[in-house]
Design an enzyme around this catalytic site. Sequence first.
Site, short mmCIF file in Angstrom:
data_model
loop_
_atom_site.label_atom_id
_atom_site.label_comp_id
_atom_site.label_asym_id
_atom_site.label_seq_id
_atom_site.Cartn_x
_atom_site.Cartn_y
_atom_site.Cartn_z
N CYS A 99 14.68 -7.67 -0.11
CA CYS A 99 14.32 -7.92 1.28
C CYS A 99 12.96 -7.30 1.64
O CYS A 99 11.94 -7.70 1.11
CB CYS A 99 15.43 -7.45 2.22
SG CYS A 99 15.30 -8.18 3.87
N LYS B 165 14.08 -13.80 14.40
CA LYS B 165 14.65 -13.32 13.14
C LYS B 165 15.37 -14.45 12.40
O LYS B 165 16.10 -15.24 13.00
CB LYS B 165 15.63 -12.20 13.45
CG LYS B 165 16.27 -11.55 12.23
CD LYS B 165 17.45 -10.70 12.68
CE LYS B 165 17.53 -9.40 11.96
NZ LYS B 165 18.66 -8.58 12.46
N SER C 150 18.50 -11.93 6.51
CA SER C 150 18.39 -11.21 7.78
C SER C 150 17.04 -10.52 7.79
O SER C 150 16.91 -9.38 7.35
CB SER C 150 19.54 -10.20 7.92
OG SER C 150 19.43 -9.48 9.12
N HIS D 275 20.09 -11.12 1.05
CA HIS D 275 21.04 -10.01 0.92
C HIS D 275 22.32 -10.47 0.24
O HIS D 275 23.39 -10.59 0.87
CB HIS D 275 21.37 -9.45 2.31
CG HIS D 275 20.25 -8.67 2.91
ND1 HIS D 275 19.96 -7.38 2.53
CD2 HIS D 275 19.34 -9.01 3.85
CE1 HIS D 275 18.92 -6.94 3.24
NE2 HIS D 275 18.52 -7.92 4.04
N GLU E 121 24.20 -8.77 -1.42
CA GLU E 121 25.15 -7.65 -1.42
C GLU E 121 25.96 -7.56 -0.12
O GLU E 121 26.92 -6.77 -0.04
CB GLU E 121 24.40 -6.33 -1.63
CG GLU E 121 23.67 -5.77 -0.42
CD GLU E 121 22.34 -6.43 -0.12
OE1 GLU E 121 21.65 -5.99 0.84
OE2 GLU E 121 21.97 -7.39 -0.83
N ARG F 154 24.92 -5.58 17.15
CA ARG F 154 23.98 -4.47 17.39
C ARG F 154 22.77 -4.96 18.15
O ARG F 154 22.28 -4.31 19.10
CB ARG F 154 23.55 -3.87 16.05
CG ARG F 154 22.53 -2.73 16.14
CD ARG F 154 21.85 -2.53 14.80
NE ARG F 154 21.06 -3.71 14.44
CZ ARG F 154 20.68 -3.99 13.19
NH1 ARG F 154 21.03 -3.20 12.19
NH2 ARG F 154 19.97 -5.07 12.95
#
Length: 308
Positions: free
Chosen positions: A142, A163, A192, A235, A237, A249
Amino acid sequence: MPIRIPNDLPAQGVLNAENIFVMDTDAASKQDIRPLEVGLLNLMPNKIETEIQILRLLSNTPLQINIDLIRIDNQAPKNTPKAHMDNFYLSFDEVAHKNYDGLIITGAPIAHLDYQDVKYWDKITTIMDWSRRHVQSTLYSCWAAHAAYYHFYGYNRQLRKQKLSGVYAHSVNAVHDELMRGFDPVFNAPHSRFGEIPVPQYQSTPGLNVLASSPDAGAYIVASEDKRMVFVTGHPEYEPETLDQEYQRDIRNKLSPKVPENYYQNDDPQGPYRVTWRSHGSLLFTNWLNYYVYQTTPYNLADLPTKN
């Protein structure tokens, strides 16, 4: 074979509960083999969560792996106990003399900062340069993928106004590259990020190949022809709930986020998650360890060739 982690690392209990074979330092010392040496430079604020995610992906291999957890500086992260950092992490100065078969450098939540404004920019570029002499294959994730591309090739990433968040379909562009072995022609992966480097920019860089990309998310996996650098812009993971946690968030921080794409059932944040990426995430790390690390690294790490 297991991954070797420090005694009493919290990840051990989580992975054992998932029936993943891990071995602590004391038990590993009795094994008469040459394990792979892998470093994890963890730049994420919640260190424990990231450790579990990465160690889970490293575990699906017949190879024994010794893991060194590395920190970028001595500042105590907000979301990780100081005792955890003191007990389980090594400073770069403590490992700078070592050679590694593989190194993973994670992303970091600093997307809008210019690279030179990152407080540890000088330190991380030192580590990137060090890896050219001390690491067989480095996987940049990333933010680190864009930062490494900027450092080594001089091209700065663009910042998106909104985003990129969601799970996107990707196509395999290099079906015969070992890193893509076993991948379906089209597979899903989470993203992300705000940063973006156009696919043609990667394609115009000598010695790099775009192995997988998406019409919506752009380049996903880019690797050097010598297998010694891998740039992963997403990502693989991520846990099933990670994108939701980030979305909630951002709402709490009044950032007016878009709903992550292709993630919630019927795109309804109140609905269940559509988890469609984990098998390919595991395969990516397994292939990296096998074909880019294990089958290319010298038995004696002192014989590691220096990158040009």
